[in-house]
Design a protein around this motif. Sequence first.
Motif, PDB file in Angstrom:
ATOM      1  N   ILE A  94      -3.708  -8.195  -3.825  1.00  0.00           N
ATOM      2  CA  ILE A  94      -4.284  -7.412  -4.918  1.00  0.00           C
ATOM      3  C   ILE A  94      -5.077  -6.232  -4.361  1.00  0.00           C
ATOM      4  O   ILE A  94      -4.993  -5.106  -4.865  1.00  0.00           O
ATOM      5  N   GLU A  95      -5.833  -6.474  -3.295  1.00  0.00           N
ATOM      6  CA  GLU A  95      -6.592  -5.381  -2.685  1.00  0.00           C
ATOM      7  C   GLU A  95      -5.674  -4.280  -2.159  1.00  0.00           C
ATOM      8  O   GLU A  95      -6.043  -3.101  -2.161  1.00  0.00           O
ATOM      9  N   TYR A  96      -4.484  -4.624  -1.723  1.00  0.00           N
ATOM     10  CA  TYR A  96      -3.544  -3.648  -1.175  1.00  0.00           C
ATOM     11  C   TYR A  96      -2.657  -3.013  -2.246  1.00  0.00           C
ATOM     12  O   TYR A  96      -1.830  -2.168  -1.910  1.00  0.00           O
ATOM     13  N   HIS A 155      -5.247 -12.836  -2.969  1.00  0.00           N
ATOM     14  CA  HIS A 155      -6.475 -12.045  -3.015  1.00  0.00           C
ATOM     15  C   HIS A 155      -6.298 -10.729  -2.255  1.00  0.00           C
ATOM     16  O   HIS A 155      -6.634  -9.647  -2.769  1.00  0.00           O
ATOM     17  N   TYR A 156      -5.762 -10.784  -1.043  1.00  0.00           N
ATOM     18  CA  TYR A 156      -5.601  -9.572  -0.248  1.00  0.00           C
ATOM     19  C   TYR A 156      -4.460  -8.696  -0.763  1.00  0.00           C
ATOM     20  O   TYR A 156      -4.534  -7.458  -0.692  1.00  0.00           O
ATOM     21  N   ARG A 175       0.830  -1.206   0.000  1.00  0.00           N
ATOM     22  CA  ARG A 175       0.000   0.000   0.000  1.00  0.00           C
ATOM     23  C   ARG A 175       0.868   1.261   0.000  1.00  0.00           C
ATOM     24  O   ARG A 175       0.613   2.207  -0.766  1.00  0.00           O
ATOM     25  N   ARG A 194      -7.153 -16.195   6.303  1.00  0.00           N
ATOM     26  CA  ARG A 194      -7.246 -14.744   6.470  1.00  0.00           C
ATOM     27  C   ARG A 194      -6.763 -14.325   7.864  1.00  0.00           C
ATOM     28  O   ARG A 194      -5.995 -13.360   8.016  1.00  0.00           O
ATOM     29  N   GLN A 202     -10.355 -15.113 -10.388  1.00  0.00           N
ATOM     30  CA  GLN A 202      -9.411 -14.257 -11.089  1.00  0.00           C
ATOM     31  C   GLN A 202      -9.477 -14.501 -12.593  1.00  0.00           C
ATOM     32  O   GLN A 202     -10.001 -15.513 -13.064  1.00  0.00           O
ATOM     33  N   GLY A 232     -14.995 -10.743  -7.228  1.00  0.00           N
ATOM     34  CA  GLY A 232     -13.599 -10.905  -6.851  1.00  0.00           C
ATOM     35  C   GLY A 232     -13.227 -12.304  -6.404  1.00  0.00           C
ATOM     36  O   GLY A 232     -12.119 -12.545  -5.946  1.00  0.00           O
ATOM     37  N   GLU A 233     -14.155 -13.261  -6.535  1.00  0.00           N
ATOM     38  CA  GLU A 233     -13.889 -14.629  -6.091  1.00  0.00           C
ATOM     39  C   GLU A 233     -13.306 -15.509  -7.188  1.00  0.00           C
ATOM     40  O   GLU A 233     -13.001 -16.669  -6.952  1.00  0.00           O
TER      41      GLU A 233
END
Length: 613
Positions: free
Chosen positions: A467-469, A464-465, A428, A496, A588, A585-586
Amino acid sequence: LLAREVAEEFSTPERPRFVAGSIGPGTKLPSLGQISFDALRQTYREQALGLMDGGADVLLIETCQDLLQTKAAIVGVSEAFLERGWRLPLMVQVTIETSGTMLLGTEIGAALTAVEAYEQVLSFGMNCATGPEPMTEHIAYLSRNCSRFISVQPNAGLPQVREGQTHYPLGPQELARALKMFVEEFGVNLVGGCCGTRPEHLQAVVEAIGFRPPRRRNPEWVPSVSSLYLSVPLRQDPPPLIVGERANANGSRRFRELLLADDYDGLVGIARSQEREGAHVLDVCVAYVGRDEVKDMEATIRRFATQVTLPLMIDSTEPPAIEAALKWLGGKSIINSINLEEGEERMQRILALARRYGAAVVALTIDEQGMAKTAQRKFAIAQRIYQLATEKYGIKPWDLLFDPLTFTLGSGDEEFRRAGIETLEALRLIKENLPHAHTLLGVSNISFGLKPAARVVLNSVFLHYAIEYGLDAAIVNAERILPLYRIEEPARELARQLIFDERRPGFDPLVEFMALFEEAKAPAPRRPREELPLEERLKRHIIDGEKEGLIPTLEEALQRYEPLRIINEFLLEGMKVVGDLFASGEMQLPFVLQSAEVMKAAVAYLERFMEKA
């Protein structure tokens, strides 16, 4: 010298005349091993020196048929500029055949990506091979995407043989109309003629265009890498850019065994299998104790360069091995990697190679104190490298891919229990504070030491996380990444909690997560496809992107339903589920593409029965 004299004779203040020093392709293709990069580079250096001394106003590298030859010419000309201490404007033109690609199969986008890596190139365009009409699609592409001036010099049509003589059918007015259209519609800046064009052709072009300004363009430039064949954007929508990790002598036992056996066909097979699995770029590492890395790198890359369609990431810290690879790669590659472990010295050498060969670079968050563990330290090192690379060594920020280097969560070591969240937070910080830079991560490091089934789950959830960051690119084995919907909720939630270090009194997510996979016991599997009703099996083939068993399932369905009903009621319903999973988002992108391929295969099979019906 003769051209210089003629230009000066006809030049006026209102209409100055210039001399373009032409640098042609030669007769040998370096990508095919017909001549070495260095021999070709030296030849172009000598030619450029002669043209500069002879009074050329601009140098034109033209009729390029092999991207590696193009790069050798650019490097050779750049050496001539350095030797003389001054430079001329440099133009580059490739030749697109009637096939729609360069001679070796290069798309115009791949050529543009490779050439635009060199800031000394003033203009890019096309010449020879065809008349203007077959060039139109490619000129339109350059108009939308090229950040440099655009040039075009068509032939006077496709050559024909009439009564034993070569004839070019396009007349002066036809050529003039076509080039005027290129200027007015596509914003082409420089026009002219190649084979078959005579003085009357160019007179008509000058009369038609005159001092007409080209249409103003607003090109959408996208940072990309390329192979000899195609271009790949560094920022995928949706992310990530997937970097295949199995062409690695240290990370893949199979690759190492093939390398030790000098089985290069087998190595190519591993690379191609990653293409089929959805990788966008391939990481290649041949470093192995007791082996000659330079020799292995050259032997491997010279085959990958022409036999693999994807761009390559050269994984080595040794400049001689990196350069040996780059001398075989016509596209824009990625060097993996640089760091500050030994200060600037080694980084400086590698960045010099990146500029010389037009490559992007992976930057690791390591400095003189070692690998950074906290988000703040990771970011501080990334910021230092960013400033040095862009301000001191001339690397463009979009050619930097920062890897904040996660540690494993599998050891249970207290020092690394926050490795997941520290890495995510570093991503981030890098994305928010280092303009235009990209991020990359070796995702599987997070799960090192865990059982295989556990690693698949943890890697998938971590990706997954990440990519979110802000993760742009991931070095992964695409075959061992699951979409989140395929992971049962208990394992998914424990992964998680492990990543975000959500320990509390009496609860340790690592202990619980490892217990879930004791004795290789994975979460409860879904009901096997063969046990499902026919209609559900049809949908599952699409949702899971699974071709195995597809035809027998379709044959069974044809005993009950018409082909169109199978497509509209069952297969399309599966694609709808895929779309919903993708939107949430589940799932790719690579899995979406697999589902699309299965859908395409199913429809192709059913079409024959629709025709009979």
